[in-house]
Structure formats: structure tokens, C-alpha cells
Design a protein around this motif. Structure first.
Motif, PDB file in Angstrom:
ATOM      1  N   GLU A   1     -18.034 -41.963  -4.324  1.00 51.33           N
ATOM      2  CA  GLU A   1     -18.696 -40.715  -4.685  1.00 51.33           C
ATOM      3  C   GLU A   1     -18.222 -39.565  -3.795  1.00 51.33           C
ATOM      4  N   GLU A   2     -18.071 -39.844  -2.505  1.00 51.27           N
ATOM      5  CA  GLU A   2     -17.586 -38.801  -1.602  1.00 51.27           C
ATOM      6  C   GLU A   2     -16.172 -38.364  -1.975  1.00 51.27           C
ATOM      7  N   ALA A   3     -15.337 -39.339  -2.373  1.00 51.71           N
ATOM      8  CA  ALA A   3     -13.970 -39.005  -2.779  1.00 51.71           C
ATOM      9  C   ALA A   3     -13.970 -38.123  -4.023  1.00 51.71           C
ATOM     10  N   LYS A   4     -14.857 -38.442  -4.986  1.00 49.72           N
ATOM     11  CA  LYS A   4     -14.942 -37.622  -6.198  1.00 49.72           C
ATOM     12  C   LYS A   4     -15.379 -36.200  -5.857  1.00 49.72           C
TER      13      LYS A   4
ATOM     14  N   LYS B   1     -11.659 -29.755  -3.520  1.00 50.59           N
ATOM     15  CA  LYS B   1     -10.253 -29.390  -3.347  1.00 50.59           C
ATOM     16  C   LYS B   1      -9.684 -28.731  -4.601  1.00 50.59           C
ATOM     17  N   PHE B   2     -10.110 -29.210  -5.775  1.00 50.32           N
ATOM     18  CA  PHE B   2      -9.638 -28.607  -7.018  1.00 50.32           C
ATOM     19  C   PHE B   2     -10.074 -27.148  -7.114  1.00 50.32           C
ATOM     20  N   GLU B   3     -11.332 -26.897  -6.792  1.00 50.52           N
ATOM     21  CA  GLU B   3     -11.823 -25.522  -6.834  1.00 50.52           C
ATOM     22  C   GLU B   3     -11.129 -24.663  -5.779  1.00 50.52           C
TER      23      GLU B   3
ATOM     24  N   VAL C   1      -8.722 -21.190  -6.196  1.00 50.90           N
ATOM     25  CA  VAL C   1      -8.865 -19.952  -5.431  1.00 50.90           C
ATOM     26  C   VAL C   1      -7.561 -19.615  -4.715  1.00 50.90           C
ATOM     27  N   ASP C   2      -6.940 -20.628  -4.083  1.00 55.69           N
ATOM     28  CA  ASP C   2      -5.677 -20.390  -3.368  1.00 55.69           C
ATOM     29  C   ASP C   2      -4.582 -19.936  -4.331  1.00 55.69           C
TER      30      ASP C   2
END
Length: 583
Positions: free
Chosen positions: A182-185, A191-193, A197-198
Motif C-alpha cells: 500500500e505504501e508503494a502504491k 511521484k506521478f503527481e 508538476v515537474d
């Protein structure tokens, strides 16, 4: 499991010769008599056990069996129930209720601890049930067990199981695994969000850089217009430099010193050539006494009036150095018919040095047609968003640099089962209609090369009616799969690139992503050093890097045209390798 439920409360031999009634028993206890042969007889609870049963019967042992209800909750620690795959187990608590319904079976089977019998029975039945469920689905396994024992059942040991309720949860190891998962998800979502932004920040910075660059180019163009596009002499160039950099006097003086040294070296070279010419003529008796006075006067004039360091104030420019190009003149177009040569002034009469061509000041710049050919087959279905974003980034780059865009004519093809001309050859400017690519069909190279073979001659002839100076067409070819028409495309390709038959045969830069084969890509590029294949197996990222390369290449080509230089050096896109290294 340390608890015990003793079902045989008492076991004793039957006394003989005793006369008198037997004490009454409670209703939750049954009396069972056993013969030496193992036969048993059960006397209903609540009835008196008469003394004749002991005196005149053949029974030898008397048992008292517990008929009461028993409720217990036990955790299955020593034999945990496995989840699907057998790697993880469920933590299991079972609330069970049971009673003896066949005291004779209890005695015959010598059942001492009823709890052991019940829980072994439950474990045997529950293990196949829980193996059907993943460790994440503890609730589903729990419901399946409770449904199995909803109506109760009788065991062959004479025990009736009237209640069985299970509570299941993942064990410690499974909980650690599920928490990590769950933490990985969640970390991936964050990171995707953050990546989005980046990416947007990078796009904004790139747009600002493009605007600044465009402004600088426009300022340079206005400066050239203000100066009338005329050649500048040394005095004016140094004055402009000092005006822009007033504290850089040392550099200006160094430039003057270098110029003076070059002029004197040039003068020495001219004197040496004049002396060699004189000696040659004299050795051949081609100079007569009457000519000596003229030669003497020219030499004395030269010694008395050496060349000044700076050109005269009238603005007459210095003649170019021997064998060098006119660095303060507009650069010539390669093979241009408008170029003319001017003679170099010489100090003494004699043969003149060959001079570089000087371009007429009002010559129009060249234009270069660029064809971007994109694979739209089903092989690139996973990166359609990146394909459209890449095309838009090319549009944006050209719109941000209108001076560069003025010498680029862009055409955009998409090919799969057939070819769609997304953009006919045109100048990209603000308001040019955007395209939308989609994936379909298989990759057919022949269709793409046939369309190029059809469009390029017609486009170039039409373009030359508007602008006589047209450079060789450039094709940027992207493939995401092996061609479905592998045996058909090669002859058409050969006709396209054969400069003996096709007057406007293009230069082709070929790039492969995804399933594209390095050997095939190397065959498509018109030179082996123009073929590149993506290292990264991530299709979307490879497409993003490819279009960054396309933008850089097109803009660089436009600037080369504006500067009168040949096309830029083609270097591999980021994350790509030369195809020749893989063949």
C-alpha cells in the motif's frame, strides 16, 4: 491449545455382591456399562441405576459421560490456516459450541478430550477453504467458513457441533507485506503527481527560454536592419564592441595589435612575392633598363608610406587577408550564381591574389522543406499522448521563433495501413491548425515512402515558384514497429533516395522506438550515421526524447540557413544509440 474438555467424568469397575440402590445421577450425565468383550450399554440420564445391573449382569466397567454444552474460543496458532499460495497465513480465532449426543461412541472410541476432536475436525475442513482466498481477502475466507458450519453437524465420535464462528485476519508477515504494498502504491501516486508538476514547470521554463531566444534573435535582426545590412569595417566593429562592453578596452587594443601584426605579415608576404617575381623576370631577361626606374619608384613609395594600422576615416574597409574568406562580408550561398569576386588591391603591379566570393547584400535566404513522418500503427498505442504532445512542442518552438520558422517549410505525415497528411508543406505560425494523432492498423513503410515520392517533387516545384533558393528536403522518420510489408517497401524506398533518378531525393534521419529493429532503421537512413535506436524499453519516454531531438534539429537547421551555413551536425537523441552499433 492448552485447554481440555474431559467428556468421561468417571470410570470404575462394576462392584459385585453389593446390595442396595445406586445414588441418583444428574440429567447432564449418562451411565455407560461395558462388557469384557467391548460391548456397551447406555442408561438414559435421570434414571436410577438399579443394583441388579451390577449383581446379575455381565458388565465389568461403569462410565459416567458428560452430556452438557461446552463453549470455547481458541486461536489456531500451531496449525494456522494458509492463504492462497501457502506463503502467508490467516490469524484465526474460532468460537465453538458442542455437546455429546452418543455416550456409547465416546466410550467405544475412548474420547478423553472433546476439544481436541472438535478442533482437529475444524482444521481439516477449514484449510481447503482458506486456500481459495488471497491473503488480502480475509473477510471472504471468514464468510466461507461461517457459511460451511452454519447449520451444525454431528461428528462420528458422537459429538454434535452446534456452533462454529470464525474470525480471520492477515498474520504479522502478511500485514507487513500489505502495508509495504500500500505504501508503494501511494508513493507511486505521489511521484506521478510530482512528475506532472515537474513536467509542466520544465515546459514553462522552456517556453520562457524560447521567448528570450526569439527576442534576442529579433533584436539582432533589427540591429542588422538599422545598419543597412552593409559590410562593416574594422573601425566600426571595434566601436560597436566598445559601446556594448565599455570596460573591455584591453580586448579592443589586443584586437588592434593582432590586426597590425597580420597586416605587416601580409605586407612581408607581398614584398617577398614581388621580389620573387622581379628575380624571375630578371633571370629570364624580361626586364629592361628602361623598367628599373619604375620599379625603384614603387619600392621607395612603399617604404615611405607604410600601411596604417586602421583604415582611413572615410570608412574604406581593409582588404581581406590572402587566402581567407571575407569575414566582414555576408556569407555566400553554396553554388550561388549571385556570388561575385572582387580583386585584392596590391602594393606593386603584378599578379593578383585569388579572392573569396562576396554575396550580393539583398539575396533572399534559402528555405528548407522538412517532412516529419510518424508511425501511427497499433504498436504506438501506448504513447499517443506523447506523440501529440511532441508535435505540439514542435509547433510551439517554431511559433516562438518566427525568424527561424520563416525559412522552414514543415509537413507532417502519419502512416499505418495508409498515410494521412496531417499537415501539408507550410510555414508554421500562430494560428496553424493543430493535428491529433491516433493509433490504428499495422505499420506499412511502403505507403509512407510512396507518399513522399509523390509529394516531394510537387512540393519543391511549387516552392521554387515562390523562393528560388530551396535546400534539399529533410525527412525525420519515426518507426515503432517492424514493417508489415517487409518485402514491398525496399524498391519504393530506393526510388525515393536515388539521386540519379530522383532530382529532389531527400536526406533521411531514421529513429526507432519500441519493436523497431536496428537493422531495419539503418537501412532507412540515407547514411549510416543518421540512424538511431532507443536504448530505453519505455515507449512513452523514448517518444518524448525523440521529439526533443526533432525540435532541436529543426530549429538548428533553420538557424544554419539564416547564417548561410550547411545543415547542423546530427547527433543521437538523448537515450538513443547509433543503429550501426547494434547491427
Amino acid at each position: 491449545m492448552t485447554k481440555q474438555v474431559l467428556l468421561i467424568l468417571n470410570k470404575a469397575p462394576v462392584p459385585r455382591g453389593a446390595v442396595g440402590p445406586v445414588n441418583a445421577r444428574t440429567p447432564d450425565v449418562a451411565v455407560v456399562y461395558a462388557t469384557p468383550a467391548g460391548e456397551v450399554a447406555v442408561f438414559d440420564p435421570g434414571k436410577r441405576d438399579r443394583w441388579t445391573n451390577r449383581v446379575f449382569s455381565h458388565y465389568r466397567l461403569r462410565y459416567e459421560v458428560d452430556l452438557g454444552d461446552h463453549r470455547h474460543t481458541v486461536e489456531l496458532r500451531s496449525s494456522p490456516l494458509p492463504a492462497r499460495g501457502g506463503i502467508y497465513h490467516f490469524t484465526t480465532f474460532i468460537d465453538v459450541g458442542f455437546r455429546v449426543v452418543d455416550p456409547g461412541a465416546i466410550v467405544s472410541r475412548d474420547v478423553d478430550d472433546g476439544l481436541v476432536v472438535v478442533y482437529n475436525h475444524l482444521i481439516d475442513l477449514c484449510r481447503p477453504i482458506t486456500r481459495e482466498f488471497d491473503i488480502e481477502d480475509a473477510a471472504g475466507a471468514e464468510d466461507a467458513i461461517n457459511a460451511r458450519f452454519r447449520h451444525g453437524e454431528t461428528l462420528e465420535e458422537g459429538i454434535y457441533l452446534y456452533r462454529c464462528r470464525a474470525r480471520l485476519s492477515a498474520d504479522t508477515n502478511a500485514c507487513t507485506y500489505l502495508q509495504s504494498q500500500e505504501e508503494a502504491k501511494r508513493d507511486n501516486i505521489v511521484k506521478f503527481e510530482r512528475h506532472k508538476v515537474d513536467t509542466e514547470d520544465a515546459k514553462r521554463r522552456n517556453q520562457i527560454d524560447l521567448i528570450k531566444q526569439s527576442g534576442a534573435l529579433e533584436a539582432q535582426a533589427r540591429e542588422r536592419d538599422a545598419m543597412g545590412n552593409r559590410p562593416l569595417d574594422v573601425r566600426e566593429l571595434i566601436a560597436i564592441h566598445l559601446e556594448r562592453y565599455p570596460k573591455d578596452t584591453q580586448t579592443a587594443l589586443q584586437l588592434l595589435s593582432d590586426l597590425e601584426r597580420a597586416r605587416w605579415d601580409r605586407q612581408d608576404m607581398q614584398d617577398q612575392k614581388s621580389r620573387e617575381m622581379f628575380e624571375f623576370l630578371a633571370s629570364r631577361n624580361l626586364i629592361h633598363a628602361v623598367d628599373l626606374g619604375r620599379f625603384r619608384d614603387q619600392v621607395m613609395t612603399q617604404l615611405q608610406n607604410p600601411s596604417p594600422v586602421l583604415p582611413p576615416a572615410s570608412g574604406q574597409s581593409l582588404p581581406p587577408l590572402p587566402g581567407a574568406s571575407g569575414w566582414d562580408d555576408p556569407l555566400p550561398a553554396l553554388g550561388s550564381a549571385n556570388a561575385r569576386s572582387v580583386p585584392m588591391p596590391s602594393v606593386v603591379d603584378g599578379p593578383t591574389m585569388p579572392q573569396p566570393p562576396v554575396v550580393e547584400p539583398h539575396r533572399l535566404p534559402d528555405v528548407v522543406p522538412v517532412y516529419v513522418v510518424i508511425d501511427q500503427s497499433i504498436a504506438v498505442e501506448g504513447c499517443v499522448v506523447e506523440l501529440n504532445a511532441g508535435v505540439n512542442s514542435l509547433y510551439d518552438a517554431l511559433i516562438a521563433e518566427p525568424v527561424v520558422a520563416s525559412v522552414i517549410r514543415l509537413s507532417l505525415f502519419g502512416y499505418a495501413d495508409n498515410v494521412v497528411v496531417q499537415l501539408a508543406l507550410a510555414t508554421v505560425r500562430d494560428g496553424t491548425e493543430r493535428v491529433h494523432l491516433s493509433a490504428h492498423g499495422q505499420s506499412h513503410y511502403a505507403a509512407a515512402f510512396e507518399r513522399l515520392l509523390d509529394c516531394i517533387p510537387r512540393d519543391i516545384e511549387q516552392l521554387k515558384t515562390q523562393q528560388p533558393n530551396v535546400r534539399r528536403p529533410q525527412v525525420l522518420f519515426l518507426s515503432g514497429a517492424q514493417p508489415a510489408d517487409d518485402t514491398r517497401w525496399s524498391p519504393i524506398y530506393q526510388r525515393l533516395v536515388d539521386r540519379g533518378q530522383h532530382r529532389y531525393a531527400p536526406d533521411i534521419v531514421a529513429c526507432g522506438v519500441g519493436a523497431a529493429n536496428a537493422e531495419t532503421i539503418a537501412r532507412i537512413a540515407t547514411r549510416r550515421e543518421l540512424a538511431f535506436v532507443a536504448d530505453d524499453g519505455h515507449l512513452a519516454r523514448s517518444v518524448e526524447r525523440y521529439f526533443a531531438f526533432v525540435v532541436r534539429q529543426v530549429i538548428s537547421y533553420g538557424r544554419s540557413v539564416l547564417d548561410g551555413r550547411p545543415g547542423p551536425l546530427v547527433t543521437a537523441p538523448d537515450g538513443f544509440r547509433p543503429a550501426r552499433d547494434l547491427v
